[in-house]
Design an enzyme around this catalytic site. Structure first.
Site, short mmCIF file in Angstrom:
data_model
loop_
_atom_site.label_atom_id
_atom_site.label_comp_id
_atom_site.label_asym_id
_atom_site.label_seq_id
_atom_site.Cartn_x
_atom_site.Cartn_y
_atom_site.Cartn_z
CG ASP A 54 5.23 -2.24 -2.00
OD1 ASP A 54 4.42 -2.91 -2.69
OD2 ASP A 54 5.96 -1.35 -2.49
CB SER A 55 -0.07 -4.96 -1.53
OG SER A 55 0.39 -6.25 -1.16
CG ASP A 93 7.20 -5.83 -2.97
OD1 ASP A 93 7.72 -6.43 -3.93
OD2 ASP A 93 6.00 -5.51 -2.96
CD GLU A 189 0.33 -4.55 -10.06
OE1 GLU A 189 1.46 -4.59 -9.53
OE2 GLU A 189 -0.68 -4.12 -9.45
O1 KIV Z 1 2.89 -5.51 -3.29
C1 KIV Z 1 2.31 -6.45 -3.87
O2 KIV Z 1 1.43 -7.12 -3.32
C2 KIV Z 1 2.69 -6.74 -5.24
C3 KIV Z 1 1.79 -7.63 -6.04
C4 KIV Z 1 0.55 -6.91 -6.38
C5 KIV Z 1 2.44 -8.19 -7.22
O3 KIV Z 1 3.68 -6.26 -5.70
#
Ligand code: KIV
Length: 271
Positions: A54-55, A93, A189
């Site tokens: 979700d980044s 995610d 993380e």
């Molecule tokens: O959303 C994401 O990219 C993540 C990573 C930073 C592990 O959860």
């Protein structure tokens, strides 16, 4: 599941393959991906896991946090990534507020798998009851502990977690509970490298670190950070692999090799 790549059959990695990698001491490489073109490039470089994180709220949509990301966004980007890869394992995610109860979590996870093509879903925090329910219904789960971006309105800042003895003990016991509930993988993380080492040794499931030191069973970075194209400040734990590469493929391959040979992260990229 077998897929054709350049005319030959390629087997898509499974949860069992990832567990076997931990058992034989092979480091697991993971990058985030959000679209078909980058998915194919990462796959061809041999990246083991593509995480549709979700980044994407920040790096694709230009949002300040991951909170505005919706289930529709996640399904769309997961399907783009899944369509273009052959070998890599796909994790998607569960976005903010998509897993408030076990039943809602299962309904949303099912959409990520059925419409998006995810092989596993990732959720943040110590939520063993949700994990247990998903696993009982055939949904493989990746936990996520340490820095939890979906909790930003509680914490206020993105910072290293687990520095005090009490906080470190809590993260370790949460990790053991998630494993006990049936999680097959754990993302850690932004925690001290020493804590990540302990957790990786204590758990039988693979632990994938981001800002968690070299002793985890694998590493993940946000693709746009490691290509040096993310908006805003570069996190200290990330490395711009484009600096010494002449193409995106070369940078991804350099990351893949550095993870496999335990040359990344260095102490400079760890806490
Ligand atoms: O959303 C994401 O990219 C993540 C990573 C930073 C592990 O959860």
């Amino acid at each position: 599941m077998n897929q054709t790549l350049y005319g030959s059959m390629v087997k898509t990695l499974t949860v069992t393959d990832l567990a076997a990698m931990k058992h034989r001491g092979e480091k697991i490489s993971c990058l985030t991906a959000y679209d078909a073109s980058f998915s194919a490039l990462c796959d061809q470089a041999g990246i083991d896991i593509l995480l549709v994180g979700d980044s994407l709220g920040m790096v694709i949509q230009g949002q300040q946090t991951t909170l505005p990301v919706t289930m529709d966004n996640m399904i769309y980007h997961t399907a783009c990534v899944a369509r273009a890869r052959h070998r890599a394992f796909i994790i998607a995610d569960l976005p903010f507020m998509s897993y408030p109860t076990p039943v809602i979590a299962a309904q949303n996870a099912a959409q990520l798998m059925q419409q998006g093509g995810a092989q596993m879903v990732k959720l943040e925090g110590a939520k063993p009851d949700i994990v247990r329910f998903l696993v009982e219904h055939g949904i493989p789960v990746c936990g996520h502990l340490g820095l939890l971006p979906q909790q930003i309105n509680h914490t206020g800042v993105y910072k290293v977690q687990g520095k005090s003895l009490a906080d470190a003990d809590k993260i370790l016991s949460d990790a053991l509970q998630l494993q006990q509930a049936g999680a097959s993988l754990l993302v850690l993380e932004c925690v001290p490298a020493s804590l990540a080492k302990t957790i990786s040794h204590e758990l039988s499931i693979p632990v994938i670190g981001i800002g968690a030191g070299v002793e985890c069973d694998g590493q993940v970075l946000v693709l746009y950070d490691m290509l040096g194209i993310a908006l805003g400040k570069k996190p200290r734990f990330s490395k711009n692999f484009m600096q010494d590469a002449s193409s995106i493929s070369e940078a991804i391959l350099a990351y893949q090799n550095a993870v496999k040979q335990q040359q990344f992260p260095t102490p400079d990229h760890s806490f």
